[in-house]
Design a protein around this motif. Structure first.
Motif, mmCIF file in Angstrom:
data_model
loop_
_atom_site.group_PDB
_atom_site.id
_atom_site.type_symbol
_atom_site.label_atom_id
_atom_site.label_comp_id
_atom_site.label_asym_id
_atom_site.label_seq_id
_atom_site.Cartn_x
_atom_site.Cartn_y
_atom_site.Cartn_z
ATOM 1 N N VAL A 148 -64.357 -8.679 28.270
ATOM 2 C CA VAL A 148 -63.815 -7.417 28.739
ATOM 3 C C VAL A 148 -62.899 -8.147 30.141
ATOM 4 C CG1 VAL A 148 -63.839 -5.468 30.191
ATOM 5 C CG2 VAL A 148 -64.772 -5.918 28.068
ATOM 6 N N VAL A 149 -63.635 -8.857 30.826
ATOM 7 C CA VAL A 149 -63.139 -9.547 32.317
ATOM 8 C C VAL A 149 -61.900 -10.137 31.722
ATOM 9 C CG1 VAL A 149 -63.396 -11.032 34.077
ATOM 10 C CG2 VAL A 149 -65.220 -9.404 33.669
ATOM 11 N N GLY A 150 -61.964 -11.096 30.594
ATOM 12 C CA GLY A 150 -60.917 -11.868 30.142
ATOM 13 C C GLY A 150 -59.800 -11.146 29.610
ATOM 14 N N VAL A 151 -59.953 -9.997 28.942
ATOM 15 C CA VAL A 151 -58.965 -9.195 28.446
ATOM 16 C C VAL A 151 -58.104 -8.734 29.860
ATOM 17 C CG1 VAL A 151 -58.483 -6.996 27.237
ATOM 18 C CG2 VAL A 151 -59.799 -8.691 26.068
ATOM 19 N N VAL A 152 -58.915 -8.145 30.645
ATOM 20 C CA VAL A 152 -58.199 -7.271 31.784
ATOM 21 C C VAL A 152 -57.460 -8.361 32.746
ATOM 22 C CG1 VAL A 152 -58.722 -6.117 34.017
ATOM 23 C CG2 VAL A 152 -59.834 -5.612 31.957
ATOM 24 N N ASN A 153 -58.086 -9.473 32.820
ATOM 25 C CA ASN A 153 -57.579 -10.883 33.491
ATOM 26 C C ASN A 153 -56.237 -11.132 32.922
ATOM 27 O OD1 ASN A 153 -57.577 -12.644 35.780
ATOM 28 N ND2 ASN A 153 -59.035 -13.799 34.689
#
Length: 133
Positions: free
Chosen positions: A123-128
């Motif tokens: 999720v952090v990677g997608v938002v990032n």
């Protein structure tokens, strides 16, 4: 069939190899930052460690891909990819502080904890990645 210009092929290889080096470097640093040893755990069949590591690598890979897609200059691709690794590591450290039992749970092959850690990283990677667009 049209010919691919040599300079475009060179840029493709440059981005491909750089991206793979960045992902490999991220994974190498990540497994040293975490308090458990993912690779020996994975070799022993620990699904929780595999899920956690896979989510982190997939999440970071998305930011590298987004950086390649959205930066016209090679140097900016490298800079944003590196900053994305810092964000990904920071997110891991925040989760580690929030879940002090995480280390023991991963080592005990708590698949739910591994799935949670992997999902948070993804999720952090997608938002990032979206922020780089």
């Amino acid at each position: 069939m049209p010919q691919l210009p040599l300079d475009q092929f060179y840029l493709y290889l440059k981005h491909l190899l750089s991206g793979l080096v960045m992902v490999t470097a991220f994974a190498a640093v990540y497994v040293r930052v975490t308090p458990f040893h993912e690779l020996p755990l994975i070799r022993r069949g620990c699904t929780a460690a595999a899920l956690s590591l896979a989510g982190a690598i997939a999440g970071f890979s998305l930011t590298v891909a987004s950086s390649i897609l959205h930066n016209d200059h090679y140097l900016m691709f490298i800079v944003w990819g590196t900053l994305s690794a810092v964000v990904q590591m920071g997110a891991y450290l925040l989760i580690e502080r929030s879940l002090p039992e995480m280390k023991a749970a991963i080592e005990a092959n708590n698949i739910a904890m591994g799935a949670l850690m992997g999902t948070v990283s993804l999720v952090v990677g997608v938002v990032n990645a979206a922020c780089l667009s």
